[in-house]
Design a protein around this motif. Sequence first.
Motif, PDB file in Angstrom:
ATOM      1  N   GLY A 510       0.824  -1.203   0.000  1.00 57.12           N
ATOM      2  CA  GLY A 510       0.000   0.000   0.000  1.00 57.12           C
ATOM      3  C   GLY A 510       0.853   1.246   0.000  1.00 57.12           C
ATOM      4  N   ALA A 536      -4.585  -4.957   3.000  1.00 58.02           N
ATOM      5  CA  ALA A 536      -5.586  -4.011   3.504  1.00 58.02           C
ATOM      6  C   ALA A 536      -5.685  -4.000   5.038  1.00 58.02           C
ATOM      7  N   SER A 540      -3.217   1.056   3.111  1.00 56.83           N
ATOM      8  CA  SER A 540      -4.327   1.524   2.274  1.00 56.83           C
ATOM      9  C   SER A 540      -3.890   1.612   0.819  1.00 56.83           C
ATOM     10  N   ASP A 541      -4.884   1.692  -0.086  1.00 56.33           N
ATOM     11  CA  ASP A 541      -4.609   1.777  -1.531  1.00 56.33           C
ATOM     12  C   ASP A 541      -3.641   0.679  -1.964  1.00 56.33           C
ATOM     13  N   CYS A 542      -3.928  -0.540  -1.628  1.00 52.35           N
ATOM     14  CA  CYS A 542      -3.020  -1.663  -1.930  1.00 52.35           C
ATOM     15  C   CYS A 542      -3.093  -2.045  -3.412  1.00 52.35           C
TER      16      CYS A 542
END
Length: 556
Positions: A510, A536, A540-542
């Motif tokens: 992420g 996750a 975040s934003d993986c």
Amino acid sequence: MKRKIAAIFAADIAGYSRLVAEDEEETLRRLASYRLVIDDFIAKASGRIFNTAGDAVLAEFPSAVEAVRCAIDIQESLRTRNMAYPPSRQMSFRIGITIGDVVERDGDLLGDGVNIAARLEGLAEVGGICVSRAVHEQVANKLSVQFADIGAQEVKNIPTPVHAYMVAMRREDGTYATPQVKKVAKAAPAPNWMWPLVVGVVSVVAIGVGGFLYFTKLETAQVTSSPATSIAAAPAPGPIAAPSPGPTSTMAAKAAAPMPTSSPTQMAAATPMPIPSPSTASPGKIAVEAVPFIGERQRAFLGNEYAAAGDYKAYALNIGGFFGTALNQPTEEAARNGAVDQCQRRADAAQSPRRCELYAVGNKVVYSHGAPPMPPQPWFRHDAITERAFVPKDLPMVREQARTRLENIYVQAAKSRSVALGPGGQYFWALGATSVDDAARRSLESCGAFAGSACMTVVVDDVFVVPIPTKLRANGFFHAATNPSIVADGRDEVVRKLGDATGWNAVAVGTAGRPGLGLKAADEQTAINGALADCAKHDSDCHVIAIGPFTVGPMN
């Protein structure tokens, strides 16, 4: 040896040591990729690469026009590739070209022509080209190229100044950049008032040294009862082993090219002694198990027929696995020439672009490149979950031309056979081996010598033996221990968990670089979903960065 006139091309990377120090693995991967571009342009221009060392390339051309045109094509192509990287990570070459008289020996070229080309390369701008006056005179009215006359330049180890010209390289907007003239620093002359002082100091030193030598001679003459001291000759060399593995330049290149610390040259420098000439036969046999690129049948030949032959014999090979032998020749020169000629004829008949080189003269190994880089054993594993039938169009990281050749040649060949893949998209195959292990070894050795770093066995006989991504595009080799996308304190755990993981595996990260793993899955999509879900939990934003042994990105 024969003399000839040739256009000599010398290229080198600007700031290569810094690039390697900052990110060795990524630099070597890109170097291998850029070398494919350079090699392709040189071949298309009827040039021939005769030497490589580290990041340097030396080539000859029959025409100065073709050499300059090729250099311009290379620089413009690499400039486009560099636009994908920040300025600090761009890999730019300097190129120097001259026309000169050179001596050809065992395929290599020597002489002032080679030396001057190398010095002109040092004068060139980053991403630029510098040529001698002789080249400028040949090219000026034949190519639409602008030059800047930088005048006579004093360069290292060349007794007379070299008159040089810079090639004006085209900018993105179509205009031409004005080359910047490099100033060669000259030592300032000593002031006139210093000369009397220098003469006086030299005189005093000369008187002192003369007196010391005189009294030393008197003392030595008085020692008449001692027996004369003899200098013991260095013991004859023992059996010569094949070169030990070490960092490669690469065939490579040219990867970075530090020499093994125990090389004979360095030992001789530490302990002055006569260095045996190539004609000095060494007792014992060649370590046939260490000879690269060849098959088991040739190893048996070296251990039997070659070992039993007379003194004047030689063995040549190239990284494509072609070989040549000359036994029981009247002279060493005849043995050398015969072995290389036979090897080169075989390579040329098969349209192999690789140059043959001497491996052994008599029982002495003379091959200078050392052992090619190899991955740790086992060289491949069978895994029923990930194995599937080999289809050339699915082989990642290689060009379409390579897939066509695999379809037309590899697929039709008899077993045992194997394909090895390099980190920059290089590939080599071995056909008709005595076993799949022999095929894997040979393809890995040839691929490693070409790529300058260890390759990976991807195909054995008719199956892929590594997971081949289909959901995302494979664009490189994945090494968790050095991957910059993964936060530093999380890499060891990824390495540990992937160490014994069979089946499909994926890695995601992420924004903070925290890794998520999908391990031992039954299929690719399940591994991807597992990695994203695990990531996750910590980040975040993986997104997925690796599937199996490959780094991956979006499909084009």
